[in-house]
Design an enzyme around this catalytic site. Structure first.
Site, PDB file in Angstrom:
ATOM      1  CD  GLN A 109      61.327 -23.686 -56.641  1.00 49.07           C
ATOM      2  OE1 GLN A 109      60.529 -22.825 -56.981  1.00 49.07           O
ATOM      3  NE2 GLN A 109      61.105 -24.973 -56.845  1.00 49.07           N
ATOM      4  CG  HIS A 121      69.567 -21.829 -60.095  1.00 44.94           C
ATOM      5  ND1 HIS A 121      69.604 -21.807 -58.711  1.00 44.94           N
ATOM      6  CD2 HIS A 121      69.544 -23.138 -60.449  1.00 44.94           C
ATOM      7  CE1 HIS A 121      69.618 -23.041 -58.251  1.00 44.94           C
ATOM      8  NE2 HIS A 121      69.567 -23.874 -59.292  1.00 44.94           N
ATOM      9  CG  HIS A 122      65.028 -18.777 -55.819  1.00 39.10           C
ATOM     10  ND1 HIS A 122      65.433 -17.652 -55.130  1.00 39.10           N
ATOM     11  CD2 HIS A 122      63.688 -18.866 -55.606  1.00 39.10           C
ATOM     12  CE1 HIS A 122      64.389 -17.093 -54.534  1.00 39.10           C
ATOM     13  NE2 HIS A 122      63.327 -17.800 -54.820  1.00 39.10           N
ATOM     14  CB  SER A 123      71.504 -20.361 -56.220  1.00 41.65           C
ATOM     15  OG  SER A 123      71.865 -20.475 -57.579  1.00 41.65           O
ATOM     16  CG  ASN A 143      68.047 -16.014 -52.640  1.00 47.45           C
ATOM     17  OD1 ASN A 143      66.959 -15.967 -53.203  1.00 47.45           O
ATOM     18  ND2 ASN A 143      69.146 -16.451 -53.248  1.00 47.45           N
TER      19      ASN A 143
END
Length: 461
Positions: free
Chosen positions: A28, A136-138, A310
């Site tokens: 994502q 980047h979602h990471s 996250n």
């Protein structure tokens, strides 16, 4: 060989959530869209980036690499800002700025990021006074990234001060302290927790929503996208909220979504959707200990309750189709509030986070990615809501006119991302255009739903 060993010694393993977002099925990209009043000065932006808090953060100055066992790590590297900036001078279309930017975002929603550099980039649309920050979602969730953005901004009318962020609404659960009430609340929490835990597990495995004109499914994340923007007044939301005791702005938002989807289905499918049909939304909920958005310094402190990264859970939020001409507008809000209150008391978001963490730790990211993909395929839409600044802000001395966000495509044909800013809230309505060809009309359905609720409330005063 010695140099390679030294590199591995400097590497930092990804968190479990970071490893999940590194998997192909769950890869994502978060898009933060910043509109400005004046044209963007590229040289000034580069200078600000060189001195920004972002380039002091190790995740923004590291490559994502994999070791011989396939485990992901962050590896420090030198950052060449020119490789992360994409400058577009031409006007993208002859339509209005919002449509042009949304069309550009729709194309980005199915594109990834190159792994040869740190996983972020900034697209400057100079003709449209707009910057798109792709991350980047990471690297982190929406709360972390909003905090990073605001650490580089100042209040428009007080240039020395950081933006003010409203805290999250407190829970509406009973606060009575007597033993009977405590025991009763515990029993109710355990019961709702058990019911929603079973529902969550079944959703991962076999239970899915019935097919409707807005349903997605496996592979839909690869389909072409369209994006429209629904704009709301926060004052209108607060006016509606006051009509139902202890209701929150999130309750109003979900009532608007429920009513808007019913309106859209009335238009698309006159007789094909039965009254009361359930469509399930998947909401992302912040689980940080401290409410609201924190300054970047707090997020980067190891002992802080607001850790970077996250940390969010999932909620399954059902919408029930009702013909819009037969419904009391406030009924949507009352249903939404009752349902969300039960979800809060069940601790479903915490349960989903802990289960995801356990699955990642024991069965690995591939199985966790498969479970997440399954639950996306078995539900109908995604929704997220990030609280932004309460007052107008400026970035690099340039007044900000709007803040918006969206993310990469998912198996859902409908993805809703809302960000509030200075008394307004903009919701990006991202759709798979071969399934929902008219997102502008759907966005208007959401806007009309709030107007109808506000008019109904003010007429009763």
């Amino acid at each position: 060989m010695g140099r390679e060993c030294n590199e591995w010694e400097q590497d930092e393993p990804l968190t479990p959530a970071g490893r999940l977002f590194a998997q192909p099925e769950m890869r994502q990209i978060i898009h933060c869209v910043i509109g400005t009043k004046n044209p963007l000065d590229i040289d000034f932006i580069k200078s600000e980036l060189h001195n920004s808090a972002m380039l002091q953060h190790p995740r923004f100055t590291s490559l994502l690499v994999r070791d011989q066992r396939g485990r992901e790590h962050w590896r420090p590297t030198e950052v060449d800002i020119d490789r992360h900036l994409l400058i577009i001078d031409r006007r993208l279309s002859r339509t209005d700025h919002d449509s042009a930017v949304n069309s550009y975002l729709a194309d980005l929603s199915t594109e990834g990021l190159g792994m040869e550099k740190p996983l972020w980039e900034i697209h400057i649309l100079r003709a449209h006074n707009c910057a798109i920050f792709r991350v980047h979602h990471s690297l982190g969730d929406g709360i972390s990234l909003m905090s990073l953005l605001l650490a580089s901004c100042r209040k428009l009318h007080d240039p020395r001060s950081l933006p003010t962020i409203a805290s999250s609404s407190s829970s509406s659960r009973s606060r009575n302290k007597g033993w009977p009430n405590i025991l009763w609340n515990l029993v109710v929490t355990l019961w709702f927790g058990f019911v929603f835990a079973v529902e969550f597990i079944l959703r991962c495995v076999c239970v899915r929503d019935r097919k409707t004109p807005i349903s997605g499914g496996a592979g839909v994340e690869l389909w072409p996208r369209k994006i429209a923007t629904a704009s709301f007044s926060l004052q209108d939301m607060k006016t509606v909220k006051a009509a139902v005791p202890t209701a929150t702005v999130n309750d109003v938002l979900f009532a608007v979504i429920s009513s808007g989807i019913s309106r859209y289905l009335d238009f698309r499918e006159q007789n094909g959707v039965r009254e009361g049909l359930q469509l399930t939304g998947l909401a992302m909920v912040n689980l940080r200990k401290q409410p609201g958005l924190q300054e970047l310094s707090n997020l980067m402190t190891r002992n802080s309750g607001a850790r970077w990264g996250n940390k969010f859970g999932m909620l399954l939020l059902p919408v029930y189709y009702h013909r819009s001409n037969n419904s009391d507008p406030l009924a949507y809000l009352k249903r939404a509030k009752a349902m969300i209150d039960r979800k809060k008391q069940s601790l479903e978001a915490h349960f989903s986070y802990r289960i995801g963490d356990l699955v990642m730790s024991t069965l690995g990211p591939k199985f966790a990615s498969w479970l997440n993909y399954r639950i996306l395929c078995n539900t109908t839409f995604t929704i997220s809501n990030v609280v932004g600044p309460q007052e107008e802000i400026m970035m690099a001395g340039n007044p900000v006119t709007y803040l918006r966000a969206n993310n990469s495509a998912l198996p859902h044909a409908l993805i809703l991302n809302m960000v509030s800013y200075a008394g307004r809230a903009d919701m990006q309505v991202q759709v798979a255009k071969d399934i929902i060809p008219d997102p502008e009309f759907l966005a208007k359905c959401f806007e009309d739903a709030l107007i109808e609720l506000k008019d109904h409330v003010t007429a009763k005063i």
